[in-house]
Design a protein around this motif. Structure first.
Motif, mmCIF file in Angstrom:
data_model
loop_
_atom_site.group_PDB
_atom_site.id
_atom_site.type_symbol
_atom_site.label_atom_id
_atom_site.label_comp_id
_atom_site.label_asym_id
_atom_site.label_seq_id
_atom_site.Cartn_x
_atom_site.Cartn_y
_atom_site.Cartn_z
ATOM 1 N N TYR A 124 -24.328 47.499 -31.736
ATOM 2 C CA TYR A 124 -22.970 47.868 -31.330
ATOM 3 C C TYR A 124 -22.995 48.976 -30.273
ATOM 4 C CZ TYR A 124 -18.254 49.840 -31.669
ATOM 5 O OH TYR A 124 -17.013 50.338 -31.374
ATOM 6 N N GLU A 125 -23.801 50.021 -30.534
ATOM 7 C CA GLU A 125 -23.898 51.136 -29.593
ATOM 8 C C GLU A 125 -24.515 50.682 -28.264
ATOM 9 O OE1 GLU A 125 -22.688 54.067 -29.869
ATOM 10 O OE2 GLU A 125 -22.089 54.050 -31.970
ATOM 11 N N TYR A 126 -25.471 49.766 -28.334
ATOM 12 C CA TYR A 126 -26.127 49.258 -27.131
ATOM 13 C C TYR A 126 -25.135 48.484 -26.262
ATOM 14 C CZ TYR A 126 -29.514 46.772 -24.191
ATOM 15 O OH TYR A 126 -30.215 46.263 -23.128
ATOM 16 N N ASP A 127 -24.315 47.651 -26.905
ATOM 17 C CA ASP A 127 -23.301 46.877 -26.170
ATOM 18 C C ASP A 127 -22.290 47.800 -25.494
ATOM 19 O OD1 ASP A 127 -24.461 44.494 -26.869
ATOM 20 O OD2 ASP A 127 -23.156 44.135 -28.601
ATOM 21 N N ILE A 128 -21.915 48.867 -26.172
ATOM 22 C CA ILE A 128 -20.971 49.833 -25.592
ATOM 23 C C ILE A 128 -21.577 50.476 -24.350
ATOM 24 C CG2 ILE A 128 -19.888 52.097 -25.939
ATOM 25 C CD1 ILE A 128 -19.276 51.287 -28.785
ATOM 26 N N GLU A 129 -22.834 50.867 -24.440
ATOM 27 C CA GLU A 129 -23.508 51.498 -23.294
ATOM 28 C C GLU A 129 -23.555 50.553 -22.098
ATOM 29 O OE1 GLU A 129 -24.333 54.533 -22.861
ATOM 30 O OE2 GLU A 129 -23.974 55.228 -24.895
ATOM 31 N N LEU A 130 -23.847 49.274 -22.339
ATOM 32 C CA LEU A 130 -23.945 48.300 -21.246
ATOM 33 C C LEU A 130 -22.616 48.115 -20.512
ATOM 34 C CD1 LEU A 130 -26.190 45.465 -22.766
ATOM 35 C CD2 LEU A 130 -26.786 47.055 -20.920
ATOM 36 N N GLN A 131 -21.517 48.353 -21.244
ATOM 37 C CA GLN A 131 -20.191 48.125 -20.665
ATOM 38 C C GLN A 131 -19.575 49.373 -20.031
ATOM 39 O OE1 GLN A 131 -17.673 46.101 -23.592
ATOM 40 N NE2 GLN A 131 -19.499 45.165 -24.481
ATOM 41 N N LYS A 132 -20.266 50.480 -20.054
ATOM 42 C CA LYS A 132 -19.703 51.710 -19.485
ATOM 43 C C LYS A 132 -19.558 51.594 -17.974
ATOM 44 C CE LYS A 132 -20.720 55.037 -23.112
ATOM 45 N NZ LYS A 132 -21.405 56.284 -23.479
ATOM 46 N N ASN A 137 -21.830 48.410 -11.713
ATOM 47 C CA ASN A 137 -22.313 47.929 -10.418
ATOM 48 C C ASN A 137 -23.831 47.979 -10.261
ATOM 49 O OD1 ASN A 137 -19.665 47.442 -9.478
ATOM 50 N ND2 ASN A 137 -19.426 49.615 -8.972
ATOM 51 N N LYS A 138 -24.541 48.270 -11.323
ATOM 52 C CA LYS A 138 -25.998 48.316 -11.253
ATOM 53 C C LYS A 138 -26.597 46.968 -11.655
ATOM 54 C CE LYS A 138 -26.172 53.280 -12.224
ATOM 55 N NZ LYS A 138 -26.439 53.632 -10.825
ATOM 56 N N SER A 139 -27.837 46.739 -11.254
ATOM 57 C CA SER A 139 -28.497 45.472 -11.582
ATOM 58 C C SER A 139 -28.734 45.369 -13.086
ATOM 59 C CB SER A 139 -29.841 45.377 -10.852
ATOM 60 O OG SER A 139 -30.749 46.327 -11.372
ATOM 61 N N LYS A 140 -28.961 44.161 -13.547
ATOM 62 C CA LYS A 140 -29.150 43.912 -14.974
ATOM 63 C C LYS A 140 -30.308 44.729 -15.530
ATOM 64 C CE LYS A 140 -29.934 40.184 -18.324
ATOM 65 N NZ LYS A 140 -30.137 38.719 -18.490
ATOM 66 N N GLU A 141 -31.421 44.786 -14.789
ATOM 67 C CA GLU A 141 -32.601 45.511 -15.253
ATOM 68 C C GLU A 141 -32.346 47.019 -15.334
ATOM 69 O OE1 GLU A 141 -35.507 44.440 -16.495
ATOM 70 O OE2 GLU A 141 -34.523 42.479 -16.442
ATOM 71 N N ILE A 142 -31.660 47.547 -14.326
ATOM 72 C CA ILE A 142 -31.349 48.980 -14.320
ATOM 73 C C ILE A 142 -30.392 49.317 -15.450
ATOM 74 C CG2 ILE A 142 -30.256 50.852 -13.030
ATOM 75 C CD1 ILE A 142 -32.995 50.117 -11.994
ATOM 76 N N ARG A 143 -29.373 48.471 -15.622
ATOM 77 C CA ARG A 143 -28.408 48.675 -16.712
ATOM 78 C C ARG A 143 -29.120 48.704 -18.060
ATOM 79 N NH1 ARG A 143 -24.616 43.925 -16.563
ATOM 80 N NH2 ARG A 143 -23.704 44.930 -18.395
#
Length: 220
Positions: A124-132, A137-143
């Motif tokens: 849950y916390e990981y998904d929240i971080e990815l959506q911040k 606008n960053k690449s998938k790997e950087i995100r």
């Protein structure tokens, strides 16, 4: 020429680590009198010794309380050891009191160790971080890399054992417990804790009470 090991050096090392006088003398001799290196030697030795005892059953111990000045914050913690003899030792009681105070000071702590944190909470916390917004606008790997770094910090913040000990910030709570395992010769486990905050859950005015309590305890 080897530095002469003085009684003062041994006492200083003992105060820093809690190790026995003989072990302190040997560590100082092995480190040519360097307090810093001797501390590392004793920590490594203590870690190995504590790890060997970590699977032993610990059902004795005590329940310790800490009530902060003003009686607006309280903590109960159960600390276990192997025998009633160790449970009566002043070093064990001080450890329990220090842990209770640590819990009071660290308002973000919710679990004893990282392995107790449910996977659903981590996801849950990981998904929240990815959506911040700052990651949109960053690449998938950087995100992914940034989110993983933030989650690592978040999990450490949630875990009591990963906190820096408020009285000696150069060690963690886990290292503090293991130091006492070596000192007392038995397995020691923090089994559970509960934090009580006056008025928690009730509708109250917004203030910085938690931050205020943490700052006061850290400055004691």
């Amino acid at each position: 020429m080897l530095k002469k090991i003085s009684v003062e050096d041994i006492k200083e090392l003992r105060n820093k680590t809690g190790a026995g006088m003989t072990d302190c003398k040997k560590a100082l001799e092995a480190s040519s009198g360097s307090i810093h290196l001797a501390v590392e030697i004793l920590r490594k030795k203590g870690l190995a010794s504590a790890n060997r005892k970590s699977n032993r059953i610990a059902t004795e111990g005590l329940i310790q309380s800490y009530i902060h000045a003003g009686s607006r914050l309280g903590v109960l913690v159960e600390l276990n050891c192997e025998t009633d003899f160790v449970a009566r030792q002043p070093e064990f009681h001080r450890l329990a009191k220090d842990i209770a105070m640590q819990i009071a000071a660290c308002q973000s702590v919710q679990y004893i160790s990282r392995d107790q944190i449910p996977q659903k909470t981590i996801s849950y916390e990981y998904d929240i971080e990815l959506q911040k917004e700052d990651l949109v606008n960053k690449s998938k790997e950087i995100r992914k890399k940034i989110a993983e770094g933030r989650i690592e910090k978040k999990l450490n913040d949630l875990s009591l054992m990963n906190q820096n000990f408020i009285k000696k910030t150069e060690m963690t709570v886990e290292e503090l417990v293991k130091q006492h395992i070596v000192l007392l010769g038995e397995n020691i486990k923090i089994r559970r804790f509960h934090r009580f905050i006056l008025g928690e859950g009730l509708e109250t005015k917004n203030n910085n009470f938690n931050e205020e309590v943490s700052n006061i305890i850290k400055n004691n």
